[in-house]
Scaffold this active site. Structure first.
Site, PDB file in Angstrom:
ATOM      1  N   LYS A   1      95.566 -67.085  17.987  1.00  0.00           N
ATOM      2  CA  LYS A   1      95.012 -68.032  16.565  1.00  0.00           C
ATOM      3  C   LYS A   1      94.714 -69.232  16.891  1.00  0.00           C
ATOM      4  CE  LYS A   1      97.271 -64.719  13.382  1.00  0.00           C
ATOM      5  NZ  LYS A   1      98.319 -64.479  12.033  1.00  0.00           N
TER       6      LYS A   1
ATOM      7  N   ASP B   1      95.389 -66.465   6.340  1.00  0.00           N
ATOM      8  CA  ASP B   1      96.678 -66.308   6.085  1.00  0.00           C
ATOM      9  C   ASP B   1      97.035 -67.423   5.311  1.00  0.00           C
ATOM     10  OD1 ASP B   1      97.076 -64.603   8.213  1.00  0.00           O
ATOM     11  OD2 ASP B   1      97.624 -65.921   9.757  1.00  0.00           O
TER      12      ASP B   1
ATOM     13  N   ALA C   1     108.710 -73.334  10.706  1.00  0.00           N
ATOM     14  CA  ALA C   1     107.603 -74.024  11.095  1.00  0.00           C
ATOM     15  C   ALA C   1     106.685 -73.585  12.359  1.00  0.00           C
ATOM     16  CB  ALA C   1     108.261 -75.457  11.384  1.00  0.00           C
TER      17      ALA C   1
ATOM     18  N   TYR D   1     107.671 -57.671   7.368  1.00  0.00           N
ATOM     19  CA  TYR D   1     107.419 -56.293   6.810  1.00  0.00           C
ATOM     20  C   TYR D   1     108.054 -55.441   7.400  1.00  0.00           C
ATOM     21  CZ  TYR D   1     102.899 -56.572   9.310  1.00  0.00           C
ATOM     22  OH  TYR D   1     102.086 -56.912  10.467  1.00  0.00           O
TER      23      TYR D   1
HETATM   24  P1  NAP Z   1     106.502 -68.226  15.488  1.00  0.00           P
HETATM   25  O1  NAP Z   1     105.364 -69.059  15.343  1.00  0.00           O
HETATM   26  O2  NAP Z   1     107.325 -67.706  16.542  1.00  0.00           O
HETATM   27  O3  NAP Z   1     107.927 -68.838  14.629  1.00  0.00           O
HETATM   28  C1  NAP Z   1     109.102 -68.437  14.555  1.00  0.00           C
HETATM   29  C2  NAP Z   1     109.800 -69.426  13.481  1.00  0.00           C
HETATM   30  O4  NAP Z   1     111.050 -68.738  12.976  1.00  0.00           O
HETATM   31  C3  NAP Z   1     109.987 -70.822  13.835  1.00  0.00           C
HETATM   32  O5  NAP Z   1     109.909 -71.586  12.682  1.00  0.00           O
HETATM   33  C4  NAP Z   1     111.409 -70.634  14.323  1.00  0.00           C
HETATM   34  O6  NAP Z   1     112.353 -71.747  14.601  1.00  0.00           O
HETATM   35  C5  NAP Z   1     112.156 -69.470  13.363  1.00  0.00           C
HETATM   36  N1  NAP Z   1     113.389 -68.831  14.096  1.00  0.00           N
HETATM   37  C6  NAP Z   1     113.315 -67.876  14.975  1.00  0.00           C
HETATM   38  N2  NAP Z   1     114.465 -67.815  15.211  1.00  0.00           N
HETATM   39  C7  NAP Z   1     115.419 -68.289  14.394  1.00  0.00           C
HETATM   40  C8  NAP Z   1     116.818 -68.510  14.485  1.00  0.00           C
HETATM   41  N3  NAP Z   1     117.667 -67.538  14.878  1.00  0.00           N
HETATM   42  N4  NAP Z   1     117.203 -69.159  13.348  1.00  0.00           N
HETATM   43  C9  NAP Z   1     116.372 -70.123  12.738  1.00  0.00           C
HETATM   44  N5  NAP Z   1     115.252 -69.975  12.819  1.00  0.00           N
HETATM   45  C10 NAP Z   1     114.701 -69.218  13.638  1.00  0.00           C
HETATM   46  O7  NAP Z   1     106.419 -66.908  14.471  1.00  0.00           O
HETATM   47  P2  NAP Z   1     105.163 -66.612  13.284  1.00  0.00           P
HETATM   48  O8  NAP Z   1     104.015 -66.273  13.890  1.00  0.00           O
HETATM   49  O9  NAP Z   1     105.122 -68.110  12.556  1.00  0.00           O
HETATM   50  O10 NAP Z   1     105.811 -65.508  12.548  1.00  0.00           O
HETATM   51  C11 NAP Z   1     107.182 -65.799  11.573  1.00  0.00           C
HETATM   52  C12 NAP Z   1     107.174 -64.308  10.932  1.00  0.00           C
HETATM   53  O11 NAP Z   1     106.169 -64.428   9.948  1.00  0.00           O
HETATM   54  C13 NAP Z   1     107.451 -63.186  11.506  1.00  0.00           C
HETATM   55  O12 NAP Z   1     108.570 -62.469  10.939  1.00  0.00           O
HETATM   56  C14 NAP Z   1     106.255 -62.485  11.269  1.00  0.00           C
HETATM   57  O13 NAP Z   1     106.454 -60.917  11.219  1.00  0.00           O
HETATM   58  C15 NAP Z   1     105.841 -63.066   9.884  1.00  0.00           C
HETATM   59  N6  NAP Z   1     104.443 -62.956   9.746  1.00  0.00           N
HETATM   60  C16 NAP Z   1     104.239 -62.021   8.521  1.00  0.00           C
HETATM   61  C17 NAP Z   1     102.565 -61.833   8.230  1.00  0.00           C
HETATM   62  C18 NAP Z   1     102.351 -61.089   7.128  1.00  0.00           C
HETATM   63  O14 NAP Z   1     101.121 -60.944   6.888  1.00  0.00           O
HETATM   64  N7  NAP Z   1     103.184 -60.639   6.418  1.00  0.00           N
HETATM   65  C19 NAP Z   1     101.690 -62.880   8.862  1.00  0.00           C
HETATM   66  C20 NAP Z   1     102.129 -63.663   9.945  1.00  0.00           C
HETATM   67  C21 NAP Z   1     103.570 -63.798  10.314  1.00  0.00           C
HETATM   68  P3  NAP Z   1     112.147 -72.672  15.775  1.00  0.00           P
HETATM   69  O15 NAP Z   1     111.114 -73.570  15.602  1.00  0.00           O
HETATM   70  O16 NAP Z   1     113.383 -73.438  15.563  1.00  0.00           O
HETATM   71  O17 NAP Z   1     112.364 -71.782  16.995  1.00  0.00           O
END
Ligand code: NAP
Length: 293
Positions: free
Chosen positions: A75, A112, A137, A239
């Site tokens: 992305k 998104d 974030a 989800y």
């Molecule tokens: P990402 O870029 O890897 O970001 C992960 C986030 O989760 C960061 O803010 C990270 O904090 C935090 N995190 C991870 N482990 C943690 C913990 N143990 N305690 C506290 N914070 C924690 O992932 P992403 O692409 O943004 O996706 C995030 C979520 O959104 C995923 O679960 C994904 O399935 C969901 N999502 C859903 C859709 C939808 O259409 N429904 C679309 C996109 C994503 P740090 O920065 O401190 O590591």
């Protein structure tokens, strides 16, 4: 199982690039939308190695694609291959939808942002004028924050375990302040389940849970749901599982809630509209995701 799409000499092409991509629910959803709209088109999953993203994106114009979705891990990297970026893509710092224009140029968009906002709004809470707390974030949180700002939120609060990443998002929103009607934004550390921040949780209208905490496992929660006010609307982006521990806890408190599949559906609908300039059949796309009303 619905009938396969007939492929003709005129079948138009759309798809999704990811690595890996075989798990994607988008082909089922988008092909259901194409079928219901009577469009002679097909949506395919394309596994593209990160080192070959540029070649693959250039191939869209050579092959006459209508456009394409881009998913993890492409992305952010896809931005550099675009001729034009929409405000949502610029603000989110990521492209998840590409449209090939009539002159062959590529427009990069981010649905998104709209997806997260529309998901909440379709369950009855408008974002305009609201105070929204975003948990996380990462890429998804950045899109949600941009979407809320573009939708006219009054205040966006970004909370993250690594607070520097929350500050980056806030800095970017502030830099675009004029375009966004000067949304108030702030960054906080997400620690001790949100209990140690100075945020007045009673003023928070919407919480968007955008961390990966609770993904593929029941148990851990990103914040203490007990801090939230009775009027607060919760959006859980995860989800799988369909109901995280956090979502279950919020529901048991009687809070209004929206589940992650709604965002997947809404971003898909927004991408379809961006490519075909027509509203797809929401019910057909929703059913293809196996999502209840
Ligand atoms: P990402 O870029 O890897 O970001 C992960 C986030 O989760 C960061 O803010 C990270 O904090 C935090 N995190 C991870 N482990 C943690 C913990 N143990 N305690 C506290 N914070 C924690 O992932 P992403 O692409 O943004 O996706 C995030 C979520 O959104 C995923 O679960 C994904 O399935 C969901 N999502 C859903 C859709 C939808 O259409 N429904 C679309 C996109 C994503 P740090 O920065 O401190 O590591």
């Amino acid at each position: 199982m619905s009938e396969p799409l007939p492929i003709t000499g005129r079948t138009r092409l759309v798809g999704v690039m990811g690595w890996p991509v075989s798990h994607s629910k988008s082909p089922a959803m988008q092909n259901a939308g194409l079928r219901a709209a009577g469009i002679d088109g097909v949506y395919v999953a394309m596994a593209v190695e990160p080192s070959r993203l540029g070649e693959a994106v250039q191939g869209l114009r050579a092959l006459g694609f209508v456009g394409c979705n881009v998913t993890i891990p492409h992305k952010a990297a896809a931005m550099e291959f675009m001729d034009l970026l929409t405000p949502a893509a610029r603000l989110a710092g990521a492209v998840n939808t590409i449209r090939v224009e009539a002159d062959g140029s590529l427009t990069g968009h981010n649905t998104d942002c709209e997806g997260a906002v529309r998901a909440v709004e379709s369950d009855g809470t408008t974002i305009r004028g609201r105070t929204v707390a975003i948990l996380g974030a990462g890429g998804a949180a950045r899109g949600a924050a941009a979407g809320c700002a573009l939708a006219g939120a009054a205040r966006v609060i970004v909370l993250n375990r690594t607070v520097a990443k929350a500050r980056e998002i806030v800095d970017q929103l502030r830099a675009a302040g004029a375009t966004l009607g000067n949304v108030a934004c702030e960054a906080h550390e997400l620690e001790d389940l949100g209990r140690r921040t100075t945020i007045d949780w009673s003023a928070v209208d919407v919480v968007m849970q955008m961390t990966s905490v609770g993904m593929n496992s029941m148990g851990p929660m990103p914040m203490d749901a007990g801090l939230l006010a009775p009027h607060c609307h919760i959006f859980e982006s995860i989800y799988s599982p369909p109901e995280t521990t956090f979502l279950a806890r919020c529901r048991s408190m009687g809070l209004r809630s929206t589940e992650g599949l709604s965002m997947l559906l809404e971003q898909g609908i927004a991408s379809f509209e961006f490519w075909f300039e027509t509203k797809p059949d929401r019910k057909a796309m929703r059913e293809a995701l196996g999502k209840q009303d």
